[in-house]
Design an enzyme around this catalytic site. Structure first.
Site, mmCIF file in Angstrom:
data_model
loop_
_atom_site.group_PDB
_atom_site.id
_atom_site.type_symbol
_atom_site.label_atom_id
_atom_site.label_comp_id
_atom_site.label_asym_id
_atom_site.label_seq_id
_atom_site.Cartn_x
_atom_site.Cartn_y
_atom_site.Cartn_z
ATOM 1 N N GLY A 12 0.840 -1.208 0.000
ATOM 2 C CA GLY A 12 0.000 0.000 0.000
ATOM 3 C C GLY A 12 0.863 1.241 0.000
ATOM 4 O O GLY A 12 0.505 2.285 0.555
ATOM 5 N N ALA A 13 2.017 1.133 -0.671
ATOM 6 C CA ALA A 13 3.047 2.168 -0.573
ATOM 7 C C ALA A 13 2.630 3.501 -1.176
ATOM 8 O O ALA A 13 3.171 4.550 -0.810
ATOM 9 C CB ALA A 13 4.332 1.666 -1.244
ATOM 10 N N ALA A 14 1.655 3.481 -2.097
ATOM 11 C CA ALA A 14 1.216 4.749 -2.701
ATOM 12 C C ALA A 14 0.058 5.379 -1.937
ATOM 13 O O ALA A 14 -0.451 6.425 -2.325
ATOM 14 C CB ALA A 14 0.800 4.519 -4.154
ATOM 15 N N GLN A 16 -2.018 6.870 1.662
ATOM 16 C CA GLN A 16 -1.689 8.028 2.501
ATOM 17 C C GLN A 16 -0.793 7.668 3.698
ATOM 18 O O GLN A 16 0.068 8.457 4.060
ATOM 19 C CB GLN A 16 -2.925 8.824 2.904
ATOM 20 C CG GLN A 16 -4.060 8.073 3.530
ATOM 21 C CD GLN A 16 -4.887 8.975 4.438
ATOM 22 O OE1 GLN A 16 -4.652 10.165 4.520
ATOM 23 N NE2 GLN A 16 -5.849 8.390 5.139
ATOM 24 N N ARG A 93 -12.696 1.052 4.258
ATOM 25 C CA ARG A 93 -14.123 0.799 4.509
ATOM 26 C C ARG A 93 -14.931 1.938 3.913
ATOM 27 O O ARG A 93 -14.644 3.101 4.163
ATOM 28 C CB ARG A 93 -14.345 0.734 6.019
ATOM 29 C CG ARG A 93 -15.708 0.264 6.412
ATOM 30 C CD ARG A 93 -15.643 -0.110 7.878
ATOM 31 N NE ARG A 93 -16.941 -0.343 8.441
ATOM 32 C CZ ARG A 93 -17.122 -0.800 9.677
ATOM 33 N NH1 ARG A 93 -16.083 -1.039 10.433
ATOM 34 N NH2 ARG A 93 -18.321 -0.993 10.130
ATOM 35 N N ASN A 106 -10.979 -7.711 2.128
ATOM 36 C CA ASN A 106 -9.531 -7.610 2.326
ATOM 37 C C ASN A 106 -8.852 -8.943 2.621
ATOM 38 O O ASN A 106 -7.650 -9.095 2.391
ATOM 39 C CB ASN A 106 -9.221 -6.606 3.444
ATOM 40 C CG ASN A 106 -9.308 -5.171 2.931
ATOM 41 O OD1 ASN A 106 -9.027 -4.906 1.760
ATOM 42 N ND2 ASN A 106 -9.708 -4.247 3.778
ATOM 43 N N GLY A 131 -3.133 -2.689 7.790
ATOM 44 C CA GLY A 131 -4.368 -2.641 6.989
ATOM 45 C C GLY A 131 -5.522 -3.306 7.737
ATOM 46 O O GLY A 131 -5.357 -4.387 8.314
ATOM 47 N N ASN A 132 -6.666 -2.665 7.736
ATOM 48 C CA ASN A 132 -7.813 -3.158 8.513
ATOM 49 C C ASN A 132 -8.663 -4.201 7.783
ATOM 50 O O ASN A 132 -8.735 -4.157 6.564
ATOM 51 C CB ASN A 132 -8.701 -1.972 8.893
ATOM 52 C CG ASN A 132 -8.166 -1.286 10.124
ATOM 53 O OD1 ASN A 132 -7.682 -1.948 11.033
ATOM 54 N ND2 ASN A 132 -8.247 0.037 10.154
ATOM 55 N N ASP A 160 -3.585 3.181 18.960
ATOM 56 C CA ASP A 160 -4.533 3.273 20.078
ATOM 57 C C ASP A 160 -3.771 3.498 21.387
ATOM 58 O O ASP A 160 -4.185 4.282 22.239
ATOM 59 C CB ASP A 160 -5.367 1.986 20.150
ATOM 60 C CG ASP A 160 -5.912 1.610 18.779
ATOM 61 O OD1 ASP A 160 -6.592 2.444 18.179
ATOM 62 O OD2 ASP A 160 -5.602 0.502 18.284
ATOM 63 N N HIS A 193 -8.345 -4.154 17.300
ATOM 64 C CA HIS A 193 -8.252 -2.756 16.849
ATOM 65 C C HIS A 193 -9.608 -2.406 16.224
ATOM 66 O O HIS A 193 -9.787 -2.423 15.013
ATOM 67 C CB HIS A 193 -7.120 -2.595 15.842
ATOM 68 C CG HIS A 193 -7.130 -1.243 15.175
ATOM 69 N ND1 HIS A 193 -6.867 -0.091 15.855
ATOM 70 C CD2 HIS A 193 -7.420 -0.868 13.904
ATOM 71 C CE1 HIS A 193 -6.988 0.942 15.030
ATOM 72 N NE2 HIS A 193 -7.315 0.490 13.837
HETATM 73 P P1 NAX Z 1 -5.123 4.377 1.380
HETATM 74 O O1 NAX Z 1 -6.399 3.961 0.737
HETATM 75 O O2 NAX Z 1 -4.663 5.793 1.253
HETATM 76 O O3 NAX Z 1 -3.942 3.445 0.877
HETATM 77 C C1 NAX Z 1 -4.067 2.068 0.781
HETATM 78 C C2 NAX Z 1 -3.219 1.637 -0.375
HETATM 79 O O4 NAX Z 1 -3.228 0.218 -0.407
HETATM 80 C C3 NAX Z 1 -3.740 2.127 -1.720
HETATM 81 O O5 NAX Z 1 -2.702 2.838 -2.397
HETATM 82 C C4 NAX Z 1 -4.119 0.840 -2.447
HETATM 83 O O6 NAX Z 1 -3.877 0.912 -3.839
HETATM 84 C C5 NAX Z 1 -3.198 -0.160 -1.768
HETATM 85 N N1 NAX Z 1 -3.614 -1.552 -1.899
HETATM 86 C C6 NAX Z 1 -4.873 -2.065 -1.973
HETATM 87 N N2 NAX Z 1 -4.813 -3.378 -2.162
HETATM 88 C C7 NAX Z 1 -3.508 -3.715 -2.209
HETATM 89 C C8 NAX Z 1 -2.823 -4.936 -2.407
HETATM 90 N N3 NAX Z 1 -3.486 -6.085 -2.624
HETATM 91 N N4 NAX Z 1 -1.479 -4.926 -2.409
HETATM 92 C C9 NAX Z 1 -0.804 -3.773 -2.235
HETATM 93 N N5 NAX Z 1 -1.401 -2.579 -2.060
HETATM 94 C C10 NAX Z 1 -2.733 -2.563 -2.035
HETATM 95 O O7 NAX Z 1 -5.280 3.947 2.913
HETATM 96 P P2 NAX Z 1 -4.388 4.386 4.153
HETATM 97 O O8 NAX Z 1 -4.987 5.571 4.785
HETATM 98 O O9 NAX Z 1 -2.959 4.414 3.762
HETATM 99 O O10 NAX Z 1 -4.685 3.167 5.143
HETATM 100 C C11 NAX Z 1 -4.235 1.869 4.859
HETATM 101 C C12 NAX Z 1 -4.846 0.863 5.821
HETATM 102 O O11 NAX Z 1 -4.499 1.163 7.166
HETATM 103 C C13 NAX Z 1 -6.380 0.857 5.790
HETATM 104 O O12 NAX Z 1 -6.815 -0.489 5.800
HETATM 105 C C14 NAX Z 1 -6.757 1.525 7.097
HETATM 106 O O13 NAX Z 1 -8.023 1.125 7.558
HETATM 107 C C15 NAX Z 1 -5.641 1.032 7.992
HETATM 108 N N6 NAX Z 1 -5.414 1.757 9.232
HETATM 109 C C16 NAX Z 1 -5.060 1.018 10.318
HETATM 110 C C17 NAX Z 1 -4.767 1.589 11.546
HETATM 111 C C18 NAX Z 1 -4.367 0.771 12.709
HETATM 112 O O14 NAX Z 1 -4.210 1.357 13.783
HETATM 113 N N7 NAX Z 1 -4.166 -0.539 12.616
HETATM 114 C C19 NAX Z 1 -4.885 3.073 11.715
HETATM 115 C C20 NAX Z 1 -4.823 3.824 10.435
HETATM 116 C C21 NAX Z 1 -5.547 3.190 9.284
HETATM 117 O O15 NAX Z 1 -6.913 3.502 9.396
#
Ligand code: NAX
Length: 335
Positions: A12-14, A16, A93, A106, A131-132, A160, A193
């Site tokens: 998910g390197a691209a 946020q 989500r 996911n 990733g959630n 958290d 989480h």
């Molecule tokens: P973004 O939607 O900005 O970035 C996610 C990236 O993952 C996208 O660039 C997408 O193209 C990529 N992606 C999707 N499927 C993929 C795959 N099969 N292989 C590689 N890349 C893939 O989300 P972002 O804000 O960066 O959040 C990423 C994840 O972190 C989300 O699932 C979010 O819910 C989770 N979080 C978890 C937290 C925690 O405390 N555990 C807190 C922050 C965040 O909400």
């Protein structure tokens, strides 16, 4: 070059979180100022162009520790020889989506990545799943990498944990303006989480005081627990986007401590595989517990804490939620 470069995979390197995380890893914030890094960056094909832009920016930073960067949409390339991984990539989500829908959406990502890790990662591989739904994704990933010990996979509850510390400092300052983050020790996040997480301050200290006495039980129950558990939603409401820099920071804190060690006299929260032998936590789920890290890439659960009935009940509820999530993905756990 003094040290051999570490291979660090970020999925998910691209996205946020990636946009904040990569620069700090490359700056040495995780593995220290003497450890060169090779970044392997996994994205889905449609996001490769955006990833290219992030790579150009990384290049333009001329980080002395960044030895190489390899962008790819193939998990086998991304995890080849990986020592550490931050598994951030997942679909967000959307409005109207139930938690079970998100798990369904996911889960397969973590099946594929677990299989790739099993085949090509380095022997000392370790992964933090961000990733959630992070706990259940971590479980899926671990179960699909049967040759990698399960204690090498953990889900992130450090955000958290950090949120809990910050709220305690804010409250304690009402009485003592000299309180700082460094004064707060031994906070715990138990369980999932999700909104059922259990922020527990009954063992925490603020300086020499018991945290629960410093902030009061009423505030703890009425304000602290809901604030910590719903902070993610509050940030989305204010920012129009979910937590990113604070999530990246928490991932950095978590892996730095896992790799280099926790400070003496303190512990951190990390969701790890439960074998059913601690605190009545159900077996076979990734459950957040207090851990210490000696600094050799391992973790140890803090033993012997007395848990009161109020926390026990909440721990049971979050455990049941994790078991329900596990039931939804049972078909993905075969490995
Ligand atoms: P973004 O939607 O900005 O970035 C996610 C990236 O993952 C996208 O660039 C997408 O193209 C990529 N992606 C999707 N499927 C993929 C795959 N099969 N292989 C590689 N890349 C893939 O989300 P972002 O804000 O960066 O959040 C990423 C994840 O972190 C989300 O699932 C979010 O819910 C989770 N979080 C978890 C937290 C925690 O405390 N555990 C807190 C922050 C965040 O909400």
């Amino acid at each position: 070059m003094a040290n051999k470069p570490l291979v660090v995979t970020v999925t998910g390197a691209a996205g946020q979180i990636g946009y904040s995380l990569l620069f700090r890893i490359a700056n040495g914030d995780v593995f220290g100022p003497k450890q060169p890094i090779i970044l392997k960056l996994l994205e889905i094909t449609p996001a490769m162009k955006a990833l290219e832009g992030t790579l150009m920016e990384l290049e333009d930073c001329a980080f002395p520790l960044l030895y190489d960067m390899i962008p790819t949409d193939d998990p086998k390339v991304a995890f080849d020889g990986a020592n550490w991984a931050f598994l951030v990539g997942a679909f967000p989500r959307k409005a109207g989506m139930e938690r079970a829908d998100l798990i369904d959406r996911n889960g397969p990502i973590f099946v594929e990545q677990g299989k790739a890790i099993n085949q090509v990662a380095a022997d000392d591989f370790r992964a933090l799943i961000v990733g959630n739904p992070a706990n259940t994704n971590a479980l899926i990933c671990a179960m699909n990498a049967p040759d990698v010990p399960r204690d090498r996979f953990a889900a992130m509850t450090r955000l958290d944990h950090n949120r809990a510390i910050a709220q305690l400092v804010k409250k304690a300052r009402e009485k003592d303006p000299d309180v700082t983050v460094a004064d707060v020790k031994r906070v715990i996040i138990w369980g999932n989480h999700s909104s059922t997480m259990v922020p527990d301050i009954y063992h925490a200290r603020i300086g020499r005081k018991k945290a629960i006495n410093a902030v009061g039980k009423r505030w703890y129950k009425k304000h602290f627990i809901p604030t910590v558990a719903t902070r993610g939603g509050a940030i989305i409401k204010a920012r129009g986007a979910s937590s990113a820099a604070s999530a990246a920071n928490a991932a950095i804190n978590a892996v730095r401590d896992w790799a280099l060690g926790t400070p003496k006299g303190d512990w951190v929260s990390l969701a790890v595989y439960s074998d059913g032998s601690h605190y009545g936590i159900p077996e076979g789920v990734m459950y957040s517990v207090p851990v210490t890290h000696p600094g050799d890439g391992t973790w140890q659960i803090v033993e012997g804490l007395e848990i009161n009935d109020e926390i026990k009940e909440k721990m049971r509820i979050t455990g049941e939620e994790l078991l329900r999530e596990r039931a939804v993905v049972e078909h993905l756990l075969k490995g």
